[in-house]
Design an enzyme around this catalytic site. Sequence first.
Site, PDB file in Angstrom:
ATOM      1  CD  GLU A  28      37.650  35.505  32.932  1.00 33.94           C
ATOM      2  OE1 GLU A  28      36.679  35.772  33.660  1.00 33.94           O
ATOM      3  OE2 GLU A  28      37.687  35.780  31.717  1.00 33.94           O
ATOM      4  CG  HIS A  55      36.782  39.331  31.355  1.00 30.15           C
ATOM      5  ND1 HIS A  55      36.596  38.209  30.575  1.00 30.15           N
ATOM      6  CD2 HIS A  55      36.551  40.386  30.546  1.00 30.15           C
ATOM      7  CE1 HIS A  55      36.270  38.573  29.344  1.00 30.15           C
ATOM      8  NE2 HIS A  55      36.252  39.891  29.297  1.00 30.15           N
ATOM      9  CB  CYS A  90      32.669  39.354  28.961  1.00 36.98           C
ATOM     10  SG  CYS A  90      33.211  40.849  28.113  1.00 36.98           S
TER      11      CYS A  90
END
Lengths: 214, 252
Positions: A189, A187, A79
């Site tokens: 994750e 992102h 990001c």
Amino acid sequence: MIGVIDYGMGNLFSVLKALDRLDVEATVTDRKEVLERCDGLVLPGVGAFPDAMKALNETGLKELVQRKVEQGTPLLGICLGMQLLFDESDENTSTTGLGLLPGRIVRFEGENASGEMFKVPHMGWNHLDQRHPSSVLLNGIEDGYVYFVHSYYLTTEDDEVVIASADYETTVPAVVGKGHVFGTQFHPEKSGPTGMKILKNFCEYVTEQTERGV
Amino acid sequence: MLTKRIIPCLDVKEGRVVKGIQFLSLRDAGDPVELAKVYDEQGADELVFLDISATHEGRKTMVEMVREVAATLAIPFTVGGGIGSLEDMKSILRAGADKVSLNSAAVRSPELVTEGANYFGSQCIVVAIDAKYDEEVGTYRVYTHGGRRPTEWLVTDWAQEVERRGAGELLVTSMDRDGEKTGFDSGLLETVQQVVGIPVIASGGAGNADHFVDVFQHNRADAALAASIFHYKETSVESVKQVLKENGVHVR
């Protein structure tokens, strides 16, 4: 060992937890002596580009990251962390980045070519359009969506750097990389199985590089 | 192109999901982490946990739950309910939530939205707006305290105010439609959608998959939230998405 760089910006916990789920040995730290020993680095980040560069400068972590990369340590920016890899950003004021990859970070106009308004930030799940599917980061990813939250995006003259992109009124570089420096605008994750696979690919790449003694 | 998001909402009290969840196959039907996993597997794009704990102990349990959910889930999640200070936001976000949702506290002290956005970034700050049609003024009025208290704010003014203060998203609940299962409130959503440039999440009134098609086809929202239709297994996230796809709505 993967070192998640803690320079006071962003949600480090979720990145660490994702690495945990992958059974990857990782640590979140701002301690240079620990990061120095890491085989791979992750630069996360949520917030403003100038604040982030200021923090990296003041902590001396900028110098450490640049030197480690020069020595061949793989790096993944996430990001804002991805944006920091580039030459400069227009956010608030023009700010110099880490200069590890060529390009400039600019703001979404909020208005498309036909004069229609669109929403900023680019927030939500978008399709990952693969441009260089042979990249190690895209290994085993057939088709997928990933989760974005950002108001600025990369523009670059060097098409080779853009491994995958997404379409949001304009072409938004989503996965970038050159050599052993990588970044994702989204992102990973928080991007379900596709995101986890990309993180896993990075970690496996780190292991390979380490075993090869790079 | 950005996909439209489907967001199941879970009410959590003292660390347990309440509201008669009927996932019979689950070992522990009231465990928020188990339920979060089920929704994740069904293809939920995000989750919202609404803390309805009344006690201090319940609040602390919430932080523990957030930590556990964050360790399990690879999709974004929001926590709302009773968040009243920057400290509350910190503890929830540090535990691993991606966003916090502010409601009554934002109306009481709008500077909380500004502070939260400055500190954590706009992407972390969702403002939940409960609104109801006001016959006298001919538009929608904002309510707080779970819809019990009318405020001075009209929904258009309030939506613009919180956007100006840095809110990253609006979760707009129609009190007129909540629990009715007659579809999302198109009047309310269009009213809000016209005045803001941040994503709008529709809430209140979802009764079947067609209601989602309707709200998205007319671009009345960027995301849609529902609780009971998913909890009671009237439909699943998966089948809603299937219907959306068949109707040309872009989903993950």
